[in-house]
Each structure stands twice: as structure tokens, then as C-alpha cells.
Write an enzyme that holds these catalytic residues in place. Structure first.
Site, PDB file in Angstrom:
ATOM      1  N   HIS B  39       0.910  -1.264   0.008  1.00  0.00           N
ATOM      2  CA  HIS B  39       0.169  -0.151   0.345  1.00  0.00           C
ATOM      3  C   HIS B  39       0.868   1.091   0.051  1.00  0.00           C
ATOM      4  O   HIS B  39       0.573   2.324  -0.807  1.00  0.00           O
ATOM      5  CB  HIS B  39      -0.889  -0.059   1.246  1.00  0.00           C
ATOM      6  CG  HIS B  39      -2.232  -0.466   0.796  1.00  0.00           C
ATOM      7  ND1 HIS B  39      -2.475  -1.885   0.739  1.00  0.00           N
ATOM      8  CD2 HIS B  39      -3.682  -0.035   0.654  1.00  0.00           C
ATOM      9  CE1 HIS B  39      -3.680  -2.231   0.270  1.00  0.00           C
ATOM     10  NE2 HIS B  39      -4.362  -1.072   0.340  1.00  0.00           N
ATOM     11  N   LYS B 104     -10.898  -7.348   7.161  1.00  0.00           N
ATOM     12  CA  LYS B 104     -11.317  -7.498   8.179  1.00  0.00           C
ATOM     13  C   LYS B 104     -11.239  -6.585   9.304  1.00  0.00           C
ATOM     14  O   LYS B 104     -10.120  -5.986   9.470  1.00  0.00           O
ATOM     15  CB  LYS B 104     -11.249  -9.066   8.747  1.00  0.00           C
ATOM     16  CG  LYS B 104      -9.837  -9.099   9.454  1.00  0.00           C
ATOM     17  CD  LYS B 104      -9.502 -10.317  10.048  1.00  0.00           C
ATOM     18  CE  LYS B 104      -7.938 -10.854  10.544  1.00  0.00           C
ATOM     19  NZ  LYS B 104      -7.717  -9.960  11.765  1.00  0.00           N
TER      20      LYS B 104
END
Lengths: 281, 181
Positions: B39, B104
Site C-alpha cells: 500500500h 476484516k
């Protein structure tokens, strides 16, 4: 009396087998607890999550695949009898070799890296190894594959000594509340109260080795574990944070005296996969 | 509980707007795996004015670092990692055209706001069921940063990946909804 010899190859083989097993099937205790929780779970999404956990265990066992892609940091607790003579490779090397072989042969993810450069060590070593010298001529090895998501939800806090039992209880429940869905509930919670900053953390982590459903031999701690379990399950987080009453399968407490100025409290959260196994050599 | 909703990638704004927090979703198509370091690298590339190593429009990013594939398997165990660690990098990716994230755990206020603004969606895959989820993967290919090992950016083709909507583009948050009930 001659010391009983245990060869380093036996240590390596045992560590390897424990990590291979722990990563590819739920413990019987966890499996039973999830099965028992399923009919009592009121949240439809929560039930869905519990059913998937059981189905995943079946697939993992059947295909020899890891339960979770995060096959964990390898943590080994060793209790070495003082009448044992360890022969062959240095003990730590024997343990590391067992970890290396398990993660290679199990096709487990190497999840260990340098903390700052983030460079992966590629074989999931070094392991975290805790050794305790105990009476006797046996070696007890407990292997825990600890996932990062649940580990990140843990905490060590130096509370005020005057915080008292209520303060500690509120703190433990609050740590689980703030973690919410992140550590993959239904979780188990290990709590270390007392000792010093590092010992509280170690007690909390080691407490997670207890089987779900086991009763604390100290009746007052057993009662406290029950109260904390009920309070946590009243939070409504539920399986995977999807809501419901199955947030926590067990709370395990360990308590030790501490300095008069201190009240160390460590909370260690374990995901539902709770991957650990042990053996006595 | 509504019946399971089938969606496909690339995701459209209309598809995202049809979803509500708490819906079960079955997703098919291509998803891009990326986690922590990937990322950072993707956002650095965007900041330099470079493109992403995958078509951004309607893309779905899966916060996952799979296990190595055993012989005869397309992929090893694969499942979601905890999403909040990607929060600081998510808004630039949504601005670049990404429309879905699979992970999650809770998201930041800034990410939830950006999901609304870009008509995107945040979906939860169940954590700790990675053996089961690996059976949904039909293709697995490294797209970028192979030196990151398990954290490399991959294109996974998935069929009927079971997910749950956590943050819909209407501002609903499943994790908050269940607590206030």
C-alpha cells in the site's frame, strides 16, 4: 543419578510436528466450544460465521491446508526438567530448525521480518522461545502459532495500585471492546495480573495454552474468569464482529504478587483458530 | 437476512449502491491482493504521478498475503488481514478509481467518509477460514513487487468468494449497527 539424555533431533522433530498440527486443524477444545455455541447464537450472521469456522476446519484437515493464511509467529514454551541432559545441537538451534522445517514442509507463510526494514527472513525464524527450568527429567514443549491480527489487539498497562479488582475487570473488558472485530472473534483472552511489566505479558500469553473449558484451580480466579467471560459476551460483538453473543470462548487468568507501587495488567487476545499444541518428551 | 447477492468485478458505483451493511455477497472476477508495504508503494507511485500496476477503475483490493501454493494447488491458504493498517493509504486509492476493499475489522472515519463519497464498498471476508477461501481462487498471478514475498501484489481470479458488507456507500457500518442493537 544419571541425567536422562534428550537429543536435539527429538526436540526438532517434536517442534516440527506441533507446528504442522497446530496450523492445520482446530484444537478439540475449540471445535467443541464452537459447536456448543452454534445453537445458542442468536445472530444469523454470527451463526453463519461459526458454521464457516467449522467447515474451514474440515477442509483444512482434509487437504492439509493451514486454517488461516497467517500461520503466525512461532512461539515455543519449553519446560526443561533439571535432570535432563540436552545433547547434540544447542537447544535454541534445535527449536529453530523444527520451526524452519514445519513452515517449509507445511507450505506455511513466512510471516517474520525485520521490525524496521520489514525484510522477510523467509523461513519464519527466529521463533520466540521461553525456557523454564523445572523439577524432573522430562521436557514439555508447547508450540503456539500466533497471528498478527490478534497479537496487535493485546496490551500491557501499568495500572494504579488503587485501581482494585473492579478497575482491572473494566480494563480487560475495555481492551476486548476496543479490539472489536479485529482479532477474529470468538476469541480467547489471557490476562496476566501482577509480576513486572514483562512477566505480566508472559503470564497472559502462557495462559492462552490452557484448554478452552478448563477450570482455574483457584476458585476465586475461576469465578472471576466466569464473570469476565459473561461481561465480554454481553458486549454484542459476536463472531467476526457480525453481532451476537459468542464473542469470547474463554478467559484465562494468571496472578502473581507485584511491587507495592505497581499493578501490571497484560491482556493477550487469541483468535478463534487458537493454534497451539504441546507434548512431553 | 437478505439472500446472498452476487456481484462481479470491476465493481460499478450502481452495484455498490445496491448493497447494504450486513448483506452477504458472493463475489466473482479479479481481485488485487495488497497489504501494508504494498500500500505504501502504491501510494508513493500515485504521488509521483505514475499509474497503478492494475486497471484502477472498479478494482477491488483484497488485504491478503497468501500462503505458498502446495504442489498441485493454485494457491495456498488465503484470507483477510486486519484492515485498519491500510486506512492511511486507502483514500488515494479510492480517488484513483478503486471501488472495493476486502479485509476484516474496523475502518477509520476518513475511510468510511471516502467510501460514501466514491460510492464504494468495504467487504469483510471471514478471518481464519483461509483453507475454505482458497478453494474460491481459480487463477493466481504476481503483478508487482515480487521481492515482497507473501506481501507481493497479485491478481487473483475468484469464483463465489463469500463476503459480508461492512461499510456501504450510504454510511452504514455493520460493526456499529450490531453494537447499538
Amino acid at each position: 543419578m544419571a541425567a536422562r539424555e534428550i537429543r536435539s533431533e527429538e526436540i526438532t522433530a517434536a517442534v516440527k510436528r506441533l507446528f504442522l498440527e497446530a496450523n492445520t486443524s482446530l484444537g478439540d477444545d475449540v471445535r467443541r466450544a464452537v459447536e456448543a455455541a452454534l445453537p445458542l447464537e442468536t445472530s444469523p450472521l454470527g451463526r453463519h460465521a461459526l458454521e464457516m469456522i467449522l467447515e474451514n476446519d474440515d477442509v483444512a484437515k482434509g487437504c492439509f491446508l493451514p486454517l488461516c493464511q497467517d500461520t503466525g509467529l512461532a512461539i515455543v514454551f519449553a519446560e526443561v526438567g533439571q535432570d535432563v541432559r540436552l545433547v547434540g545441537a544447542p537447544f535454541r538451534d534445535a527449536v529453530e530448525e523444527g520451526v524452519r522445517q514445519a513452515y517449509r514442509d507445511g507450505h506455511f507463510r513466512p510471516s517474520v521480518c525485520h521490525p524496521l526494514t520489514r525484510e522477510n527472513t523467509k523461513d519464519n525464524t527466529p521463533a520466540v522461545v521461553h525456557v523454564e527450568i523445572v523439577p524432573g527429567d522430562r521436557v514439555r514443549l508447547a508450540a503456539m502459532a500466533k497471528g498478527g491480527g490478534s497479537e496487535n489487539a493485546g496490551s500491557v498497562t501499568m495500572m494504579l495500585p488503587t485501581a482494585g479488582l473492579k478497575g482491572v475487570k473494566d480494563h480487560v473488558v475495555d481492551v476486548v471492546r476496543r479490539a472489536g472485530p479485529n482479532p477474529c472473534p470468538p476469541v480467547t483472552v489471557g490476562v496476566g495480573i501482577g509480576g513486572a511489566v514483562e512477566e505480566a505479558a508472559l503470564m497472559a500469553k502462557k495462559a492462552l495454552l490452557r484448554p478452552v473449558g478448563s477450570v482455574n484451580p483457584d476458585p476465586s480466579l475461576a469465578a472471576l474468569e466466569g464473570e469476565l467471560l459473561a461481561e465480554i459476551n454481553a458486549l454484542g460483538i459476536g463472531p467476526q464482529g457480525f453481532g451476537g453473543r459468542t464473542t469470547c470462548l474463554a478467559v484465562f487468568l494468571a496472578v502473581k504478587p507485584c511491587h507495592i507501587a505497581s499493578l501490571p495488567v497484560a491482556v493477550c487476545i487469541q483468535c478463534h483458530a487458537a493454534r497451539h499444541r504441546e507434548v512431553v518428551l | 437476512m437478505r439472500p446472498v447477492i452476487e456481484i462481479a468485478t470491476p465493481l460499478t458505483a450502481a452495484a455498490c449502491r445496491s448493497l447494504r451493511a450486513g448483506d452477504r455477497v458472493s463475489l466473482s472476477g479479479d481481485v488485487i491482493t495488497a497489504r501494508d508495504t504494498a500500500h505504501r508503494l502504491l501510494c508513493e507511485a500515485l504521488a509521483r504521478g505514475e499509474g497503478l500496476p492494475f486497471p484502477a477503475e472498479g478494482a477491488v483490493i483484497f488485504y491478503a498475503g497468501p500462503c505458498p501454493a502446495p504442489p498441485g494447488f493454485i494457491i495456498g491458504a488465503v484470507g483477510p488481514t486486519t484492515s485498519y493498517r491500510m486506512d492511511p493509504f486507502t483514500v488515494p486509492l479510492l480517488k484513483a478509481g478503486v471501488r472495493g476493499m476486502i479485509g476484516k475489522g474496523k475502518r477509520s472515519a476518513a475511510v468510511r467518509e471516502a467510501i460514501k463519497e466514491h460510492s464504494a464498498v468495504y467487504l469483510a471476508a471471514l478471518g481464519g477460514i483461509a483453507a475454505l477461501l482458497s478453494r474460491c481462487v481459480t487463477q493466481n498471478e504476481i503483478l508487482a513487487y515480487p521481492d515482497l514475498g507473501p506481501e507481493a501484489v497479485r491478481r487473483l481470479t475468484v469464483r463465489n468468494l463469500p463476503l459480508v458488507v461492512v461499510n456501504d456507500p450510504w454510511g452504514n457500518d455493520l460493526y456499529e449497527q450490531v453494537l447499538s442493537r
